[in-house]
Write a protein that holds these residues in place. Structure first.
Motif, PDB file in Angstrom:
ATOM      1  N   PHE A  19      37.721  52.977  76.987  1.00  0.00           N
ATOM      2  CA  PHE A  19      36.295  52.763  76.751  1.00  0.00           C
ATOM      3  C   PHE A  19      36.053  52.125  75.382  1.00  0.00           C
ATOM      4  O   PHE A  19      35.232  51.214  75.248  1.00  0.00           O
ATOM      5  CB  PHE A  19      35.518  54.066  76.854  1.00  0.00           C
ATOM      6  N   GLN A  20      36.770  52.586  74.361  1.00  0.00           N
ATOM      7  CA  GLN A  20      36.609  52.027  73.020  1.00  0.00           C
ATOM      8  C   GLN A  20      37.071  50.572  72.975  1.00  0.00           C
ATOM      9  O   GLN A  20      36.462  49.742  72.302  1.00  0.00           O
ATOM     10  CB  GLN A  20      37.374  52.859  71.994  1.00  0.00           C
ATOM     11  N   GLY A  21      38.142  50.257  73.678  1.00  0.00           N
ATOM     12  CA  GLY A  21      38.628  48.883  73.730  1.00  0.00           C
ATOM     13  C   GLY A  21      37.623  47.941  74.367  1.00  0.00           C
ATOM     14  O   GLY A  21      37.386  46.834  73.876  1.00  0.00           O
TER      15      GLY A  21
ATOM     16  N   ALA B 255      34.337  48.489  74.583  1.00  0.00           N
ATOM     17  CA  ALA B 255      33.185  48.426  73.682  1.00  0.00           C
ATOM     18  C   ALA B 255      33.460  47.518  72.490  1.00  0.00           C
ATOM     19  O   ALA B 255      32.593  46.741  72.067  1.00  0.00           O
ATOM     20  CB  ALA B 255      32.806  49.830  73.201  1.00  0.00           C
ATOM     21  N   LYS B 256      34.677  47.581  71.956  1.00  0.00           N
ATOM     22  CA  LYS B 256      35.038  46.736  70.813  1.00  0.00           C
ATOM     23  C   LYS B 256      35.021  45.260  71.209  1.00  0.00           C
ATOM     24  O   LYS B 256      34.518  44.415  70.470  1.00  0.00           O
ATOM     25  CB  LYS B 256      36.413  47.130  70.282  1.00  0.00           C
TER      26      LYS B 256
ATOM     27  N   ASN C 189      39.332  57.559  76.627  1.00  0.00           N
ATOM     28  CA  ASN C 189      38.522  57.193  75.464  1.00  0.00           C
ATOM     29  C   ASN C 189      39.004  55.884  74.854  1.00  0.00           C
ATOM     30  O   ASN C 189      38.198  55.054  74.421  1.00  0.00           O
ATOM     31  CB  ASN C 189      38.530  58.301  74.409  1.00  0.00           C
ATOM     32  N   SER C 190      40.300  55.687  74.820  1.00  0.00           N
ATOM     33  CA  SER C 190      40.871  54.462  74.268  1.00  0.00           C
ATOM     34  C   SER C 190      40.459  53.241  75.091  1.00  0.00           C
ATOM     35  O   SER C 190      40.128  52.193  74.533  1.00  0.00           O
ATOM     36  CB  SER C 190      42.393  54.570  74.213  1.00  0.00           C
TER      37      SER C 190
ATOM     38  N   GLY D  28      31.444  44.251  71.601  1.00  0.00           N
ATOM     39  CA  GLY D  28      30.760  44.272  70.314  1.00  0.00           C
ATOM     40  C   GLY D  28      31.012  43.033  69.487  1.00  0.00           C
ATOM     41  O   GLY D  28      30.188  42.642  68.663  1.00  0.00           O
TER      42      GLY D  28
ATOM     43  N   LYS E  97      32.644  61.249  83.294  1.00  0.00           N
ATOM     44  CA  LYS E  97      33.805  61.086  82.414  1.00  0.00           C
ATOM     45  C   LYS E  97      34.806  62.241  82.579  1.00  0.00           C
ATOM     46  O   LYS E  97      36.020  62.016  82.632  1.00  0.00           O
ATOM     47  CB  LYS E  97      33.341  60.987  80.965  1.00  0.00           C
TER      48      LYS E  97
ATOM     49  N   ARG F 196      42.428  61.142  75.766  1.00  0.00           N
ATOM     50  CA  ARG F 196      42.680  60.124  74.749  1.00  0.00           C
ATOM     51  C   ARG F 196      42.829  58.745  75.392  1.00  0.00           C
ATOM     52  O   ARG F 196      42.346  57.745  74.865  1.00  0.00           O
ATOM     53  CB  ARG F 196      43.918  60.479  73.926  1.00  0.00           C
TER      54      ARG F 196
END
Length: 90
Positions: free
Chosen positions: A29-31, A33-34, A26-27, A37, A3, A23
């Motif tokens: 990766f979070q997108g 994962a969301k 991370n954004s 999920g 990373k 940022r």
């Protein structure tokens, strides 16, 4: 590549600061994962598709004791490489 190396690469390629690059990474990766999920998938043309598969419960064996155990059902992330990524690797 890990990373931190990805963040440095993004910063070098875009001219963003490392903080802004972190940022952004991370954004992304979070997108992904969301999306996974909620049971959806994330498709990136030419790169690949992230999706979720359901694994049924099954019997397994404890390697230490040899005892038979029941492995519960679970959801697992899956990645299928796109054509351009496969060609770049080969």
């Amino acid at each position: 590549m890990n990373k931190a190396e990805l963040i440095t690469h993004v910063a070098d390629e875009t001219g963003l600061s490392k903080a802004n690059s972190e940022r952004a990474v991370n954004s992304v990766f979070q997108g992904i994962a969301k999306a996974l999920g909620t049971g959806g998938k994330a498709s990136f043309v030419g790169f690949g598709t992230f999706s979720v598969i359901d694994r049924a419960s099954r019997s397994g064996r404890n390697p230490r004791t040899g005892e038979t155990i029941q492995i519960p059902a679970s959801r697992q992330p899956k990645f299928k490489a796109g054509k351009e990524l496969r060609e770049a690797v080969n």
